[in-house]
Design an enzyme around this catalytic site. Structure first.
Site, mmCIF file in Angstrom:
data_model
loop_
_atom_site.group_PDB
_atom_site.id
_atom_site.type_symbol
_atom_site.label_atom_id
_atom_site.label_comp_id
_atom_site.label_asym_id
_atom_site.label_seq_id
_atom_site.Cartn_x
_atom_site.Cartn_y
_atom_site.Cartn_z
ATOM 1 C CG HIS A 100 3.487 4.689 5.304
ATOM 2 N ND1 HIS A 100 2.462 5.273 5.996
ATOM 3 C CD2 HIS A 100 3.065 3.431 5.034
ATOM 4 C CE1 HIS A 100 1.470 4.410 6.149
ATOM 5 N NE2 HIS A 100 1.805 3.282 5.566
ATOM 6 C CG HIS A 130 -0.350 0.100 2.543
ATOM 7 N ND1 HIS A 130 -0.114 -1.023 3.311
ATOM 8 C CD2 HIS A 130 0.073 1.144 3.296
ATOM 9 C CE1 HIS A 130 0.418 -0.659 4.472
ATOM 10 N NE2 HIS A 130 0.548 0.653 4.487
ATOM 11 C CD GLU A 153 -5.809 1.108 8.602
ATOM 12 O OE1 GLU A 153 -4.778 1.265 9.243
ATOM 13 O OE2 GLU A 153 -5.985 0.190 7.798
ATOM 14 C CD GLN A 182 -2.411 2.254 5.814
ATOM 15 O OE1 GLN A 182 -1.312 2.798 5.758
ATOM 16 N NE2 GLN A 182 -2.643 1.157 6.512
ATOM 17 C CD GLU A 194 3.024 -0.385 7.079
ATOM 18 O OE1 GLU A 194 2.708 0.803 6.832
ATOM 19 O OE2 GLU A 194 2.191 -1.262 7.363
HETATM 20 C C1 MC0 Z 1 9.140 11.814 9.966
HETATM 21 N N1 MC0 Z 1 10.080 12.066 9.046
HETATM 22 C C2 MC0 Z 1 9.669 11.591 7.875
HETATM 23 C C3 MC0 Z 1 8.385 11.023 8.120
HETATM 24 N N2 MC0 Z 1 8.104 11.178 9.435
HETATM 25 N N3 MC0 Z 1 10.230 11.581 6.666
HETATM 26 C C4 MC0 Z 1 9.546 11.019 5.656
HETATM 27 N N4 MC0 Z 1 8.311 10.463 5.818
HETATM 28 C C5 MC0 Z 1 7.720 10.458 7.022
HETATM 29 N N5 MC0 Z 1 6.496 9.916 7.161
HETATM 30 C C6 MC0 Z 1 11.342 12.795 9.250
HETATM 31 C C7 MC0 Z 1 11.076 14.159 9.847
HETATM 32 O O1 MC0 Z 1 10.804 15.110 8.848
HETATM 33 C C8 MC0 Z 1 12.359 14.440 10.579
HETATM 34 O O2 MC0 Z 1 13.329 14.922 9.694
HETATM 35 C C9 MC0 Z 1 12.791 13.075 11.080
HETATM 36 O O3 MC0 Z 1 12.136 12.107 10.219
HETATM 37 C C10 MC0 Z 1 12.355 12.814 12.509
HETATM 38 O O4 MC0 Z 1 10.976 13.028 12.564
HETATM 39 P P1 MC0 Z 1 10.176 13.639 13.777
HETATM 40 O O5 MC0 Z 1 9.049 14.408 13.235
HETATM 41 O O6 MC0 Z 1 11.101 14.304 14.744
HETATM 42 O O7 MC0 Z 1 9.513 12.417 14.442
HETATM 43 P P2 MC0 Z 1 10.040 11.195 15.276
HETATM 44 O O8 MC0 Z 1 11.519 11.001 15.173
HETATM 45 O O9 MC0 Z 1 9.434 11.296 16.614
HETATM 46 O O10 MC0 Z 1 9.320 10.025 14.473
HETATM 47 C C11 MC0 Z 1 9.638 9.722 13.133
HETATM 48 C C12 MC0 Z 1 9.362 8.222 12.942
HETATM 49 C C13 MC0 Z 1 7.903 7.961 13.377
HETATM 50 C C14 MC0 Z 1 9.602 7.865 11.489
HETATM 51 C C15 MC0 Z 1 10.345 7.439 13.838
HETATM 52 O O11 MC0 Z 1 7.025 8.733 12.550
HETATM 53 C C16 MC0 Z 1 7.487 6.525 13.326
HETATM 54 O O12 MC0 Z 1 7.744 5.728 14.262
HETATM 55 N N6 MC0 Z 1 6.763 6.100 12.259
HETATM 56 C C17 MC0 Z 1 6.304 4.718 12.129
HETATM 57 C C18 MC0 Z 1 4.888 4.532 12.580
HETATM 58 C C19 MC0 Z 1 3.877 5.324 11.794
HETATM 59 O O13 MC0 Z 1 4.224 6.251 11.063
HETATM 60 N N7 MC0 Z 1 2.577 4.983 11.962
HETATM 61 C C20 MC0 Z 1 1.470 5.619 11.249
HETATM 62 C C21 MC0 Z 1 0.991 4.773 10.157
HETATM 63 P P3 MC0 Z 1 14.146 16.264 9.979
HETATM 64 O O14 MC0 Z 1 15.037 16.417 8.763
HETATM 65 O O15 MC0 Z 1 13.124 17.341 10.134
HETATM 66 O O16 MC0 Z 1 14.914 15.963 11.244
HETATM 67 S S1 MC0 Z 1 0.198 3.346 10.803
HETATM 68 C C22 MC0 Z 1 0.036 2.259 9.543
HETATM 69 O O17 MC0 Z 1 0.430 2.556 8.455
HETATM 70 C C23 MC0 Z 1 -0.606 0.916 9.886
HETATM 71 C C24 MC0 Z 1 -1.940 1.125 10.507
HETATM 72 C C25 MC0 Z 1 -0.689 -0.046 8.702
HETATM 73 O O18 MC0 Z 1 -0.112 0.204 7.641
HETATM 74 O O19 MC0 Z 1 -1.350 -1.083 8.844
#
Ligand code: MC0
Length: 146
Positions: A84, A7, A43, A60, A134
């Site tokens: 993502h 997705h 979602e 998604q 992912e």
């Molecule tokens: C953050 N960054 C990204 C981003 N999110 N870059 C590209 N795409 C994204 N989606 C970048 C920010 O711009 C920043 O860069 C750096 O990563 C750190 O981000 P932050 O804003 O300080 O945030 P953190 O470090 O607290 O968290 C970022 C992180 C988090 C990726 C670790 O979003 C995470 O754990 N994501 C995985 C879970 C998730 O997203 N769940 C939602 C979908 P700079 O350069 O400004 O430092 S759930 C889902 O999809 C499920 C239901 C499913 O598929 O079944």
């Protein structure tokens, strides 16, 4: 082995309005919807096509359910858009381990619950040329009862 685009995750402020845009503009219907409290999202999965590995590819659409969720944080910074991409695999544990061995940060120790009972993990966007990535293993298809 990664065998399909499972997705593309799209962050939005209003799930119902965004679903309606995809229905009215492209004719895509909601295949499945749920709330994932752990991830802080409501979602909708829009099935685009079946894939040759027996799976499928979806859009998604993601609306945050709380302000401290990763999607809410991302929307506040970037506005709506592609959040993502997700690759499908029969073995999320094995592929995550292998990718970790190549120096890419895997965000979860163990895969967590994703959409439709799947098992998911994420790779850090900073290790993937700016793309939050992912890995997904779909839930097994239930066989009909005899
Ligand atoms: C953050 N960054 C990204 C981003 N999110 N870059 C590209 N795409 C994204 N989606 C970048 C920010 O711009 C920043 O860069 C750096 O990563 C750190 O981000 P932050 O804003 O300080 O945030 P953190 O470090 O607290 O968290 C970022 C992180 C988090 C990726 C670790 O979003 C995470 O754990 N994501 C995985 C879970 C998730 O997203 N769940 C939602 C979908 P700079 O350069 O400004 O430092 S759930 C889902 O999809 C499920 C239901 C499913 O598929 O079944």
């Amino acid at each position: 082995m990664l065998t399909r685009i499972d997705h593309i995750g799209i962050a939005c402020f209003d799930l119902d309005k965004t679903v309606e845009f995809y229905r009215a503009t492209y004719g895509f219907e909601v295949f499945h919807s749920e709330v994932n409290e752990e991830q802080g999202v409501r979602e909708a999965m829009l099935k685009i096509n079946e894939t040759s590995d027996g799976g499928a590819s979806y859009l998604q659409l993601l609306e945050p359910t709380r302000e401290d969720s990763t999607v809410a944080k991302w929307l506040a910074k970037n506005g709506e858009g592609v959040h993502h991409i997700a690759f499908g695999t029969a073995d999320v544990d094995g592929d995550a381990e292998e990718i970790k061995g190549k120096g890419v940060r895997v965000l979860y120790e163990e895969p967590r619950r994703g959409s439709m009972g799947s098992r998911i993990t994420f790779l850090h966007p900073k290790d993937c040329h700016g793309v939050l990535t992912e890995l997904v293993t779909s839930a097994p298809v239930e066989s009909p009862e005899h």
